[in-house]
Enzyme design. Sequence first.
Site, short mmCIF file in Angstrom:
data_model
loop_
_atom_site.label_atom_id
_atom_site.label_comp_id
_atom_site.label_asym_id
_atom_site.label_seq_id
_atom_site.Cartn_x
_atom_site.Cartn_y
_atom_site.Cartn_z
N ASP A 26 44.58 46.90 46.62
CA ASP A 26 43.56 47.56 45.24
C ASP A 26 43.90 46.73 44.21
O ASP A 26 45.12 46.52 43.64
CB ASP A 26 44.10 48.98 45.27
CG ASP A 26 43.43 49.82 44.11
OD1 ASP A 26 42.99 49.00 43.39
OD2 ASP A 26 43.56 50.91 44.10
N TYR A 41 27.56 50.56 33.36
CA TYR A 41 27.30 49.23 34.04
C TYR A 41 26.76 48.26 33.27
O TYR A 41 27.33 47.24 33.74
CB TYR A 41 25.99 49.98 35.13
CG TYR A 41 25.45 48.75 35.99
CD1 TYR A 41 26.13 48.88 37.15
CD2 TYR A 41 24.60 47.88 35.52
CE1 TYR A 41 25.86 47.78 38.28
CE2 TYR A 41 24.12 46.89 36.50
CZ TYR A 41 24.78 46.94 37.96
OH TYR A 41 24.56 45.96 38.93
N LYS A 54 29.07 44.37 33.62
CA LYS A 54 28.54 43.36 34.10
C LYS A 54 28.74 42.30 32.98
O LYS A 54 28.79 41.19 33.26
CB LYS A 54 27.05 43.58 34.69
CG LYS A 54 27.03 44.48 36.00
CD LYS A 54 28.03 43.94 36.97
CE LYS A 54 28.10 44.99 38.24
NZ LYS A 54 28.84 44.43 39.27
#
Length: 293
Positions: free
Chosen positions: A72, A167, A171
């Site tokens: 993780d 989002y 990015k």
Amino acid sequence: MQLKGKIAIVTGATRGAGRGIACMLGELGATVYCTGRSVRGNPATGNRPETIEETAEMVNAHGGVGIPVQVDHTVVEQVKTLIERVKLEQGRLNVLVNDVWGGDELTESKPFWEHSLQKGLLMQQRAIYSHLITSHYAVPLMIEQKQGLVIEVTDGDNFSYRGNLFYDLAKISVIRIAYAMAQELRSYNITALALTPGFLRSEAMLDHFGVAEENWQDAAKQDPHFIASETPFYIGRAVAALASDPNVFKKSGGVLSTWNLAPEYGFTDIDGRQPNWGKYFAENVANQEQLLV
């Protein structure tokens, strides 16, 4: 086998772009540490069946050496243990691909003030913090050798809005991470860059449309833009081409795309096509949106 003897870590290698990248590095002979959270008997992302063991086996089948490691990448101790293992077993690291995402189930089609704040912040932790943590511990292995390639996998090769604040931030941030790392790593001859696929024909996307890779074009009846999609192996071959390029340092700090790298390096998707999402988007998506305004 241009990458035989080269050591790579591909984070988020369980499925999608990460799996494609791991496999295509293997296609050129690399040893690939395939990291992710999902292992056999213990899926970490909903009911998705893919595992890092399966990815490693695919790397082997393509001619490389696949090594699955459950990690993780938001947990510092797990990342430190991974890098210590790579140093002990290999003594070096040539390629690091930061592909951890984990945000599909967190993204909501809502404005940011209505979007779940908890999900939005968790997305940043998975998609940004994980990349920073991994590079922090992995890059010193490259500095010891004064060589290496770090690739940040993103979405899009420009700074246009990506439809959702959380989002979009995730990015765009990794693009900036690649640029900033490139500046600090320049004197060590280490390349850092960002890379985007086009419309990715991932396992989850195929399932969404109810098709398989063999009949993927049928999904264009539901979404006509899917006809311009590409498999995860396309970005995989882009990464493999970059890793094999002795002059890749010239691209350090840049934001690259599968559709521009394919004609430059001469690679194709596994079906022999050279999808060009950039051109398709400009002609069939952006242009239509402008006509509607």
